[in-house]
Scaffold this active site. Structure first.
Site, mmCIF file in Angstrom:
data_model
loop_
_atom_site.group_PDB
_atom_site.id
_atom_site.type_symbol
_atom_site.label_atom_id
_atom_site.label_comp_id
_atom_site.label_asym_id
_atom_site.label_seq_id
_atom_site.Cartn_x
_atom_site.Cartn_y
_atom_site.Cartn_z
ATOM 1 C CG ASP A 45 -2.132 0.874 1.079
ATOM 2 O OD1 ASP A 45 -2.072 1.823 0.286
ATOM 3 O OD2 ASP A 45 -3.142 0.614 1.749
ATOM 4 C CG ASP A 46 -0.357 4.713 0.006
ATOM 5 O OD1 ASP A 46 -1.058 4.372 -0.954
ATOM 6 O OD2 ASP A 46 -0.781 5.412 0.952
ATOM 7 C CB CYS A 83 -5.804 2.295 -2.575
ATOM 8 S SG CYS A 83 -7.047 3.195 -1.623
ATOM 9 N NE ARG A 87 -5.959 -1.260 -2.138
ATOM 10 C CZ ARG A 87 -5.171 -1.980 -1.341
ATOM 11 N NH1 ARG A 87 -5.513 -3.231 -1.039
ATOM 12 N NH2 ARG A 87 -4.075 -1.467 -0.830
ATOM 13 C CE LYS A 145 -6.623 0.528 1.111
ATOM 14 N NZ LYS A 145 -5.686 1.646 0.999
ATOM 15 C CG HIS A 147 -10.821 1.414 0.265
ATOM 16 N ND1 HIS A 147 -9.989 2.386 -0.257
ATOM 17 C CD2 HIS A 147 -11.867 2.079 0.828
ATOM 18 C CE1 HIS A 147 -10.508 3.574 -0.016
ATOM 19 N NE2 HIS A 147 -11.648 3.413 0.650
ATOM 20 C CG HIS A 236 -2.796 3.865 3.809
ATOM 21 N ND1 HIS A 236 -3.415 4.633 4.779
ATOM 22 C CD2 HIS A 236 -3.435 4.153 2.649
ATOM 23 C CE1 HIS A 236 -4.372 5.355 4.225
ATOM 24 N NE2 HIS A 236 -4.417 5.085 2.929
ATOM 25 C CG ASP A 341 -2.321 0.758 -3.179
ATOM 26 O OD1 ASP A 341 -1.210 1.314 -3.049
ATOM 27 O OD2 ASP A 341 -3.237 0.904 -2.343
ATOM 28 C CG ASN A 342 -1.706 4.397 -4.508
ATOM 29 O OD1 ASN A 342 -2.808 3.979 -4.166
ATOM 30 N ND2 ASN A 342 -0.820 4.847 -3.627
ATOM 31 C CE LYS A 395 -3.166 7.289 -1.868
ATOM 32 N NZ LYS A 395 -3.274 6.813 -0.466
#
Length: 613
Positions: A45-46, A83, A87, A145, A147, A236, A341-342, A395
C-alpha cells in the site's frame, strides 16, 4: 500380384495377430493431470517506484528482492493514482470506470455520485479473479485491506473468497483496532462477512500473513490449489512499525529527501531498472530541506526511519510466508505477484490548523513517539518524492510517480519464466488477471458469466513478456486512464498526461517515456501531429468509459478534507447526541426520583393525618 500377400506370409501375420490378442495388454502409465499452480498476490500500500531494494531502495527488503531474482521485474508497470481503482482493476482485469471505481468514496465530488461508473464500490457487472479460480476448483483467500465496498453483498466473502479477514476502509491503525481518527468512526474489520475483532497482540503485517497461513493449512487436506491475496496496510498512513525495525534506520536519512532521491536514482540505474543519467525534476511541493529548523528536521528524519521500519517489517512477513511454503513443498509450484497499489503518499495531514488541533487531541504527536503505538504520522511530499525517484509526481497524480510502481512476477518451478530478468515494456494492472488465468490454465470469461452479461476483461496477458519477449503486449494500442480529473493516455513509448491543481495546471503534455521517464521535456509543440492524435485517442477512451469532467475548482485534496470534516461533524453530532441523551436521561431519573419521594411523603402525611384524627 503387387499388393497381394503370399499364403505363408499371410498365415504368419494372422498367427502373430492371434498371439498379440492373447497377450495381456500392458497399460501405458497415464500422464498425470497438470497440477494447477498456487497463486500468492502480495499487494503493498502506497509504496513508491523505488521503495524496493531491487528497484533502487536503501530499505531492507531481502525477501521481496529474492522473489525478484527468482522471477521478472517490470520497470514500466502502471496502476491507478489511488488505491481502490487499482484494487478493482487487479481483481477484475477491467478498467476502473467500468468496474465502478471511477472515483473513491473519499474523493468523489457530490455532482458525480450515482452516475454510471461512479459507484465508488466494485459493481456487480464484473467477475473477480477469486470467482474464476473458485469455479475452477481453487481455494480462495484474502486478508487485509479491501476498500471495494463494505456491505454484506460487496465484501470479499461475497465476491468469490472462501475465507477473508478484511478491512473495508482505506486504512487503519497498525497496532490496535482503531480507525484513522477523523476519517472513519471505527476500523471496519470483518471475517467472512461478519464483524471481527483483532487479537490483543496485533501488528498489521504480521497478522495478515499469519491468518493467511492459518487459512491455507486449515484446508490443506482438500488437495486443491489456492489463491492467497495478502493486502498489506504497509506503508499507508499512519506510518507505524515495531521499535526494533525503526531502530534499524537510526543512523539514516539525516541528509534529507533531495540527497535520498539522487542516491536512489543512481542505484536504479546501476540495477538496470532505469537508464543512467535520467533527467529529473524537483516537484513544486517538495520543501527545501536546508530551510527546515532543527525540530522539523528531527521529526522528518524520524518519520522516514519509521517508514523504512514499516517496509522491512512487511518484507520479513513475506519471508515468513515463503519459508512456510518451502517447508510444505508448495514454493516451487506457486506464482508470486508483488506490486504496490499506487505511488507514495504525499499528503501532509498536519497542513491545516484544524487538522493539527484535532490530531493533537487524538494522538501522541511527540517526535520520539513517531511510528510507535498511539502515533499518527506521514512522510509528506518531501520523502514521497524520494520514494518515487527518479520519477515525477506521487500518489493521486497521473504523473509517473503516481502511476508507475514496482511489479515482480515469479514462478520458481516454471523454467519458462525468466529468473532475474527486467522487462521495460509497458504493462498495466488490468493485465494481471489474464496473466494469472493463462498461467494457471483455468477458463476465463468472454463477457458472460453464469448466463449473465458482464464487462469483458480489457487487460492482456503478460506471459510473452515473462518468457522473454521484448516490447509490450500492448504494442502501439492506446491505453487510457482517468481519476479525479488527472488523466493519461499511453501509446507505445509515448504518454499524454494532464494533472489538475494542486499537482498541475490542467494542461495536456506529451512525453517520450523511454527517453524521459522523469517527464522533464514536453514534446507537445515539437510533435504536434502525435499530440493531436493522442488527444483524439484520449477523447475516444473517455467517451467509451463514461468519464465525467470535474466540477470547477475541484481538487482531490480538498475533497478528502471535506469528507474528513463531514465525518468529524457526524462524529461530533453523535457524541453530542449521546451527551445530550445522557443528560436528559439523568434529569429524567432525578425528576422520577424526586416525584417518587414527594409521593411517598404525601402518603406518609396522609397516614399521619388519619392516625391523628
Amino acid at each position: 500380384m503387387p499388393g497381394r500377400l503370399g499364403g505363408s506370409r499371410r498365415a504368419a501375420i494372422i498367427a502373430t495377430g492371434a498371439l498379440v490378442a492373447l497377450t495381456p495388454v500392458q497399460a501405458r502409465p497415464a500422464e498425470p493431470a497438470p497440477k494447477h499452480p498456487n497463486i500468492v498476490i502480495l499487494l503493498a500500500d502506497d509504496w513508491g517506484f523505488s521503495d524496493v531494494g531491487s528497484f533502487g531502495s536503501e530499505m531492507a527488503t531481502p525477501n521481496i528482492d529474492a522473489l525478484a531474482q527468482a522471477g521478472t521485474r517490470f520497470s514500466n508497470f502502471h496502476v491507478a493514482g489511488s488505491c481502490s481503482p487499482t484494487r478493482a482493476m487487479l481483481q477484475t482485469g477491467v478498467m476502473n470506470h467500468r468496474n465502478g471505481l471511477g472515483n473513491m468514496p473519499e474523493t468523489i465530488p457530490d455532482e458525480h455520485r450515482g452516475k454510471p461508473g461512479y459507484d465508488t464500490v466494485m459493481n456487480f457487472r464484473v467477475v473477480t479473479i477469486a470467482q474464476l479460480l473458485k469455479a475452477a476448483g481453487y481455494r480462495t483467500y484474502l486478508n487485509g485491506k479491501w476498500h471495494l465496498g463494505s456491505d454484506a453483498r460487496r465484501l470479499p466473502h461475497a465476491r468469490g473468497y472462501d475465507r477473508a479477514f478484511s478491512l473495508a476502509d482505506a486504512g487503519a491503525d497498525n497496532f490496535e483496532q482503531r480507525p484513522i481518527e477523523g476519517l472513519y468512526d471505527k476500523a471496519n474489520w470483518t471475517e467472512n462477512g461478519k464483524p471481527a475483532t483483532l487479537p490483543k497482540e496485533y501488528y498489521s503485517s504480521h497478522f495478515v500473513v499469519q491468518r493467511m497461513i492459518d487459512y491455507i493449512e486449515a484446508d490443506r487436506n482438500s488437495g486443491k490449489p489456492f489463491l492467497a491475496s495478502i493486502n498489506f496496510l504497509a506503508n499507508h498512513i499512519p506510518v507505524q512499525a515495531p521499535d526494533s525495525d525503526i531502530a534499524r534506520y537510526a543512523a539514516m536519512y539525516r541528509d534529507g529527501w533531495t540527497a535520498l532521491r539522487e542516491a536512489r536514482a543512481k542505484r536504479a540505474a546501476a540495477l538496470g531498472i532505469m537508464p543512467a543519467g535520467v533527467p529529473t525534476v524537483t516537484m513544486a511541493t517538495t520543501p527545501d530541506w536546508r530551510k527546515l529548523d532543527t525540530d522539523e528536521r528531527a521529526a522528518a528524519v524520524r518519520v522516514m526511519q519509521a517508514y523504512g521500519g514499516m517496509a522491512t517489517a512487511m518484507d520479513r512477513e513475506v519471508g515468513r510466508l515463503v519459508a512456510h511454503l518451502k517447508a510444505t513443498g508448495d514454493y516451487e509450484n506457486t506464482i508470486f505477484v508483488f506490486l504496490s497499489d499506487n505511488g507514495a503518499e504525499p499528503t501532509n495531514p498536519f497542513g491545516s490548523l484544524r487538522n493539527r488541533l484535532f490530531l493533537g487531541m487524538e494522538y501522541d504527536l511527540a517526535t520520539a513517539n513517531i511510528g510507535r503505538r498511539g502515533s499518527f504520522s506521514a512522510i509528506g511530499p518531501g520523502w514521497a518524492s524520494a520514494a518515487a525517484s527518479p520519477l515525477s509526481g506521487y500518489k493521486f497524480t497521473a504523473s509517473e510517480g503516481g502511476l508507475r510502481v514496482p511489479l515482480i512476477v515469479a514462478w520458481p518451478g516454471n523454467a519458462k519464466i525468466r529468473a532475474g530478468a527486467i522487462n521495460d515494456g509497458l504493462a498495466h494492472v488490468t493485465d494481471i488477471l489474464p496473466t494469472l488465468i493463462e498461467l494457471s490454465g483455468v477458463p476465463g470469461h468472454r463477457g458472460a458469466w453464469h448466463g449473465k452479461a458482464v464487462e469483458p476483461v480489457t487487460g492482456r496477458s503478460l506471459v510473452p513478456m515473462l518468457e522473454g519477449a521484448t516490447g509490450s503486449v500492448h504494442g502501439d494500442a492506446p491505453l487510457g486512464y482517468e481519476l479525479s480529473g488527472n488523466a493519461a493516455l499511453f501509446r507505445g513509448d509515448y504518454k499524454l498526461v494532464r494533472n489538475l491543481a494542486p499537482a498541475g495546471d490542467g494542461r495536456w503534455r506529451l512525453y517520450n517515456l523511454k527517453l524521459d521517464p522523469g517527464e522533464t521535456r514536453d514534446l507537445a509543440a515539437a510533435e504536434p501531429d502525435r499530440f493531436a492524435a493522442m488527444r483524439a485517442d484520449y477523447r475516444a477512451y473517455a467517451k467509451a468509459n463514461g468519464v465525467l469532467d470535474m466540477p470547477p475548482g475541484y481538487t482531490a485534496d480538498e475533497q478528502i478534507n471535506r469528507y474528513a470534516f463531514e465525518q468529524q461533524g457526524r462524529r461530533r453530532l453523535i457524541r453530542l447526541g449521546l451527551w445530550t441523551g445522557g443528560i436528559v436521561l439523568a434529569l429524567s431519573v432525578l425528576v422520577w426520583g424526586w416525584r417518587r419521594r414527594r409521593r411517598a411523603r404525601r402518603i406518609d402525611q396522609a397516614k399521619a393525618d388519619v392516625i391523628g384524627a
